[in-house]
Design a protein around this motif. Structure first.
Motif, PDB file in Angstrom:
ATOM      1  N   ALA A  74       0.843  -1.198   0.000  1.00 29.00           N
ATOM      2  CA  ALA A  74       0.000   0.000   0.000  1.00 29.00           C
ATOM      3  C   ALA A  74       0.881   1.253   0.000  1.00 29.00           C
ATOM      4  O   ALA A  74       1.882   1.313   0.705  1.00 29.00           O
ATOM      5  N   VAL A  75       0.499   2.220  -0.823  1.00 26.12           N
ATOM      6  CA  VAL A  75       1.230   3.488  -0.913  1.00 26.12           C
ATOM      7  C   VAL A  75       0.282   4.602  -0.470  1.00 26.12           C
ATOM      8  O   VAL A  75      -0.763   4.817  -1.091  1.00 26.12           O
ATOM      9  N   VAL A  76       0.664   5.286   0.603  1.00 23.24           N
ATOM     10  CA  VAL A  76      -0.152   6.389   1.108  1.00 23.24           C
ATOM     11  C   VAL A  76       0.175   7.620   0.279  1.00 23.24           C
ATOM     12  O   VAL A  76       1.280   8.143   0.326  1.00 23.24           O
ATOM     13  N   CYS A  77      -0.806   8.078  -0.481  1.00 25.41           N
ATOM     14  CA  CYS A  77      -0.622   9.251  -1.340  1.00 25.41           C
ATOM     15  C   CYS A  77      -1.089  10.521  -0.636  1.00 25.41           C
ATOM     16  O   CYS A  77      -0.559  11.599  -0.890  1.00 25.41           O
ATOM     17  N   SER A 131      -6.431  10.800   2.558  1.00 34.43           N
ATOM     18  CA  SER A 131      -7.640  10.116   2.108  1.00 34.43           C
ATOM     19  C   SER A 131      -7.415   9.171   0.924  1.00 34.43           C
ATOM     20  O   SER A 131      -8.363   8.616   0.388  1.00 34.43           O
ATOM     21  N   ARG A 132      -6.158   8.970   0.518  1.00 34.18           N
ATOM     22  CA  ARG A 132      -5.894   8.139  -0.660  1.00 34.18           C
ATOM     23  C   ARG A 132      -4.743   7.171  -0.405  1.00 34.18           C
ATOM     24  O   ARG A 132      -3.603   7.589  -0.214  1.00 34.18           O
ATOM     25  N   GLY A 143     -10.047  -4.698   0.233  1.00 33.36           N
ATOM     26  CA  GLY A 143      -9.682  -3.339  -0.157  1.00 33.36           C
ATOM     27  C   GLY A 143     -10.771  -2.332   0.184  1.00 33.36           C
ATOM     28  O   GLY A 143     -10.485  -1.213   0.629  1.00 33.36           O
ATOM     29  N   GLU A 144     -12.010  -2.730   0.004  1.00 30.95           N
ATOM     30  CA  GLU A 144     -13.134  -1.852   0.329  1.00 30.95           C
ATOM     31  C   GLU A 144     -13.171  -1.553   1.829  1.00 30.95           C
ATOM     32  O   GLU A 144     -13.368  -0.414   2.248  1.00 30.95           O
ATOM     33  N   GLN A 145     -12.954  -2.587   2.642  1.00 31.98           N
ATOM     34  CA  GLN A 145     -12.942  -2.412   4.100  1.00 31.98           C
ATOM     35  C   GLN A 145     -11.828  -1.475   4.539  1.00 31.98           C
ATOM     36  O   GLN A 145     -11.980  -0.721   5.495  1.00 31.98           O
ATOM     37  N   ARG A 146     -10.694  -1.516   3.855  1.00 35.91           N
ATOM     38  CA  ARG A 146      -9.540  -0.684   4.217  1.00 35.91           C
ATOM     39  C   ARG A 146      -9.567   0.693   3.557  1.00 35.91           C
ATOM     40  O   ARG A 146      -8.735   1.533   3.863  1.00 35.91           O
ATOM     41  N   GLY A 147     -10.476   0.895   2.614  1.00 35.88           N
ATOM     42  CA  GLY A 147     -10.533   2.168   1.915  1.00 35.88           C
ATOM     43  C   GLY A 147      -9.438   2.324   0.872  1.00 35.88           C
ATOM     44  O   GLY A 147      -9.045   3.439   0.526  1.00 35.88           O
ATOM     45  N   TYR A 148      -8.948   1.205   0.328  1.00 34.87           N
ATOM     46  CA  TYR A 148      -7.891   1.246  -0.664  1.00 34.87           C
ATOM     47  C   TYR A 148      -8.438   1.658  -2.030  1.00 34.87           C
ATOM     48  O   TYR A 148      -9.598   1.425  -2.363  1.00 34.87           O
TER      49      TYR A 148
END
Length: 136
Positions: free
Chosen positions: A42-45, A48-49, A88-93
């Motif tokens: 996962a890459v935190v951009c 919120s993204r 992914g949906e649960q994590r907000g990815y």
């Protein structure tokens, strides 16, 4: 001759059990490995993204892969894709592109029953994985 026949039957039962587990029951370790692969890349951009790879590959022992092909490996790939999509949906990815999980035969003798890898492929179609690999 009788021992060889018993051994062959035992091997056949083992393969059938593995295929059945992969197709009809959630193989917890494999699902955990897929989720971990997703989370680890996962890459935190921004706040919120969070972007994660969208193309995942599960390498199985060649014999197990061939057995899955005879019984519809595409279904297994879709089932794994659905599980990963929910994660992914649960994590907000946010996926780097259309999400897909491809089941392939191992290219070298496996140390484990499977190996999971991923990559971001923003322009790959979800149905693009075929015999030759992804098509952009």
């Amino acid at each position: 001759m009788g021992a060889l026949t018993r051994w062959e039957r035992a091997l056949e039962r083992w393969q059938s059990a593995l295929v059945s587990k992969a197709r009809h029951h959630e193989p917890v370790e494999l699902l955990d490995a897929l989720r971990r692969e997703c989370d680890d890349h996962a890459v935190v951009c921004s706040e919120s993204r969070v972007v994660v790879p969208n193309a995942y590959e599960v390498e199985l022992d060649t014999a197990v892969h061939e057995e899955l092909l005879r019984h519809g490996a595409g279904d297994v790939g879709q089932e794994l894709t659905d599980v990963l999509a929910r994660h992914g949906e649960q994590r907000g990815y946010e996926w780097a592109g259309p999400l897909t999980v491809r089941i392939t035969p191992a290219t070298r003798p496996p140390d484990d029953p499977y190996r999971v890898s991923s990559s971001p492929m923003p322009h790959v179609r979800a149905d693009a994985f075929g015999e030759g690999g992804p098509t952009p």
